[in-house]
Design a protein around this motif. Structure first.
Motif, PDB file in Angstrom:
ATOM      1  N   PRO A 108      -2.763   5.655   5.597  1.00 50.78           N
ATOM      2  CA  PRO A 108      -3.994   4.892   6.079  1.00 50.78           C
ATOM      3  C   PRO A 108      -3.969   3.809   5.113  1.00 50.78           C
ATOM      4  N   LYS A 109      -4.764   2.496   5.885  1.00 51.43           N
ATOM      5  CA  LYS A 109      -4.982   1.481   5.225  1.00 51.43           C
ATOM      6  C   LYS A 109      -6.017   1.487   4.120  1.00 51.43           C
ATOM      7  N   PRO A 110      -5.672   1.076   2.921  1.00 55.85           N
ATOM      8  CA  PRO A 110      -6.904   1.511   1.871  1.00 55.85           C
ATOM      9  C   PRO A 110      -7.681   0.215   1.852  1.00 55.85           C
ATOM     10  N   GLU A 111      -8.837   0.570   1.237  1.00 60.91           N
ATOM     11  CA  GLU A 111      -9.649  -0.673   1.110  1.00 60.91           C
ATOM     12  C   GLU A 111      -9.453  -1.692  -0.035  1.00 60.91           C
ATOM     13  N   ARG A 112      -9.965  -2.762   0.074  1.00 64.89           N
ATOM     14  CA  ARG A 112      -9.586  -3.612  -0.946  1.00 64.89           C
ATOM     15  C   ARG A 112     -10.847  -3.990  -1.932  1.00 64.89           C
ATOM     16  N   SER A 113     -10.448  -4.299  -3.031  1.00 65.43           N
ATOM     17  CA  SER A 113     -11.805  -4.713  -4.041  1.00 65.43           C
ATOM     18  C   SER A 113     -12.009  -6.216  -3.908  1.00 65.43           C
ATOM     19  N   SER A 114     -13.163  -6.580  -4.282  1.00 65.17           N
ATOM     20  CA  SER A 114     -13.505  -7.909  -4.043  1.00 65.17           C
ATOM     21  C   SER A 114     -12.479  -8.799  -4.740  1.00 65.17           C
ATOM     22  N   THR A 115     -11.572  -8.584  -5.482  1.00 64.14           N
ATOM     23  CA  THR A 115     -10.489  -9.340  -5.931  1.00 64.14           C
ATOM     24  C   THR A 115      -9.249  -9.221  -5.125  1.00 64.14           C
ATOM     25  N   GLY A 116      -9.160  -8.400  -4.056  1.00 66.65           N
ATOM     26  CA  GLY A 116      -8.115  -8.135  -3.465  1.00 66.65           C
ATOM     27  C   GLY A 116      -7.263  -6.864  -3.501  1.00 66.65           C
ATOM     28  N   TYR A 117      -7.458  -6.360  -4.737  1.00 61.23           N
ATOM     29  CA  TYR A 117      -6.531  -5.222  -5.006  1.00 61.23           C
ATOM     30  C   TYR A 117      -6.810  -4.018  -4.213  1.00 61.23           C
ATOM     31  N   ARG A 118      -5.888  -3.417  -3.960  1.00 58.49           N
ATOM     32  CA  ARG A 118      -5.993  -2.039  -3.095  1.00 58.49           C
ATOM     33  C   ARG A 118      -6.719  -0.999  -3.886  1.00 58.49           C
ATOM     34  N   ILE A 119      -7.498  -0.066  -3.104  1.00 60.41           N
ATOM     35  CA  ILE A 119      -8.167   0.974  -3.750  1.00 60.41           C
ATOM     36  C   ILE A 119      -7.820   2.226  -2.910  1.00 60.41           C
ATOM     37  N   TYR A 120      -6.974   2.711  -3.726  1.00 58.35           N
ATOM     38  CA  TYR A 120      -6.578   4.226  -3.245  1.00 58.35           C
ATOM     39  C   TYR A 120      -7.314   5.359  -3.858  1.00 58.35           C
ATOM     40  N   ILE A 121      -7.466   6.412  -2.841  1.00 59.86           N
ATOM     41  CA  ILE A 121      -8.239   7.488  -3.190  1.00 59.86           C
ATOM     42  C   ILE A 121      -7.228   8.796  -3.141  1.00 59.86           C
ATOM     43  N   GLU A 122      -7.840   9.886  -3.452  1.00 63.92           N
ATOM     44  CA  GLU A 122      -6.929  11.153  -3.484  1.00 63.92           C
ATOM     45  C   GLU A 122      -6.306  11.341  -2.143  1.00 63.92           C
ATOM     46  N   GLU A 123      -6.870  11.148  -1.033  1.00 66.47           N
ATOM     47  CA  GLU A 123      -6.204  11.270   0.321  1.00 66.47           C
ATOM     48  C   GLU A 123      -4.939  10.282   0.252  1.00 66.47           C
ATOM     49  N   HIS A 124      -4.849   9.176  -0.082  1.00 64.92           N
ATOM     50  CA  HIS A 124      -3.549   8.440  -0.332  1.00 64.92           C
ATOM     51  C   HIS A 124      -2.619   8.998  -0.945  1.00 64.92           C
ATOM     52  N   VAL A 125      -2.993   9.836  -2.244  1.00 58.79           N
ATOM     53  CA  VAL A 125      -2.174  10.174  -3.185  1.00 58.79           C
ATOM     54  C   VAL A 125      -1.216  11.342  -2.143  1.00 58.79           C
ATOM     55  N   ALA A 126      -2.307  12.251  -1.540  1.00 61.20           N
ATOM     56  CA  ALA A 126      -1.498  13.310  -0.797  1.00 61.20           C
ATOM     57  C   ALA A 126      -0.503  12.813   0.238  1.00 61.20           C
ATOM     58  N   TYR A 127      -0.861  11.726   0.882  1.00 63.76           N
ATOM     59  CA  TYR A 127       0.012  11.181   1.992  1.00 63.76           C
ATOM     60  C   TYR A 127       1.339  10.501   1.029  1.00 63.76           C
ATOM     61  N   PHE A 128       1.109  10.007  -0.072  1.00 65.89           N
ATOM     62  CA  PHE A 128       2.504   9.534  -1.026  1.00 65.89           C
ATOM     63  C   PHE A 128       3.230  10.665  -1.528  1.00 65.89           C
ATOM     64  N   GLU A 129       2.628  11.812  -1.887  1.00 67.06           N
ATOM     65  CA  GLU A 129       3.258  12.609  -2.355  1.00 67.06           C
ATOM     66  C   GLU A 129       4.048  13.537  -1.265  1.00 67.06           C
ATOM     67  N   CYS A 130       3.250  13.488   0.032  1.00 68.94           N
ATOM     68  CA  CYS A 130       3.969  14.300   1.393  1.00 68.94           C
ATOM     69  C   CYS A 130       5.310  13.351   1.650  1.00 68.94           C
ATOM     70  N   ILE A 131       5.209  12.042   1.540  1.00 66.16           N
ATOM     71  CA  ILE A 131       6.384  11.238   2.000  1.00 66.16           C
ATOM     72  C   ILE A 131       7.831  11.459   0.873  1.00 66.16           C
ATOM     73  N   VAL A 132       7.191  11.433  -0.202  1.00 69.66           N
ATOM     74  CA  VAL A 132       8.235  11.470  -1.273  1.00 69.66           C
ATOM     75  C   VAL A 132       8.842  13.135  -1.263  1.00 69.66           C
TER      76      VAL A 132
END
Length: 227
Positions: A30-54
């Motif tokens: 899923p597309k992560p939200e961005r901070s006011s400075t443009g950095y990606r904001i990942y949450i636990e759900e993103h980690v689960a996706y990344f772990e699954c891919i690897v």
């Protein structure tokens, strides 16, 4: 909601942050939200996706992994599971092919031969693929009096061995295996048996890697509330 830095995820999974971005660009997380400075904001759900891919990609490959995770993002669990089911059916079909090759090696005859069309019907391999393999030197045929191409019994075995590489996840090991098949001398029984054994090892490893990937797929489904 805990926010996690990309660098921390990358270190945990032993991949680069650019790899994380490439997964995002492919639409498999899923597309992560961005901070006011443009950095990606990942949450636990993103980690689960990344772990699954690897975890899934070594056993299923990126194409199947991507297709499955895109289905999950749309909450289409059953569709995702049927993709997995099809991949695992292919494993069993490869096991049957290995058994066929062993049987053919035990009853090898020099006389029997088949046309390209007959081989295609028996193996479910398109004639265009057979022609390509011959062009690349993996298999060889001979012209008959009617100018048809004929494959002898040993070449038929080499064709079955090449078919075993089709479902395999692309890797250096598979590239080497195809080279070994190409370099097999005519009626080299021991050489063919050695390749069959290596194919079995690759298949066993793929089964184990898929089991590992399925564990992380289950964890992701649980995180998404889909189980």
């Amino acid at each position: 909601m805990k926010k996690i830095r990309p660098i921390d995820i990358a270190k945990k999974l032993k991949i680069s942050t650019s790899t994380l971005r490439s997964f995002e660009e492919r639409g498999i997380v899923p597309k992560p939200e961005r901070s006011s400075t443009g950095y990606r904001i990942y949450i636990e759900e993103h980690v689960a996706y990344f772990e699954c891919i690897v975890a899934m990609s070594p056993g299923f490959g990126m194409d199947i992994t991507s297709a499955v995770l895109k289905k999950l993002q749309r909450k289409e669990l059953d569709a995702a599971l049927w993709i997995i089911n099809k991949a695992q059916v292919a494993n069993y079909e490869d096991k049957i092919i290995i058994e066929q090759v062993n049987k053919h090696l035990e009853n090898l005859t020099h006389e029997h031969s088949m046309t390209t069309g007959e081989v295609s019907l028996q193996t479910n391999i398109p004639t265009s693929t057979l022609r390509y393999w011959e062009k690349e030197g993996y298999v060889n045929s001979k012209r008959g009096e009617n100018n048809y191409r004929y494959f002898n019994s040993y070449q038929f075995i080499k064709i079955l061995l090449m078919k075993l590489t089709q479902n395999a996840v692309y890797s250096h090991g598979i590239i080497q295996l195809k080279k070994f098949i190409r370099n097999l001398e005519e009626y080299d029984i021991e050489g063919a048996k050695s390749i069959v054994e290596e194919c079995q090892q690759h298949l066993n490893k793929r089964n184990q890697e898929q089991l590992h990937g399925l564990y992380f797929l289950y964890r992701l489904c649980a995180k998404l509330g889909l189980k």
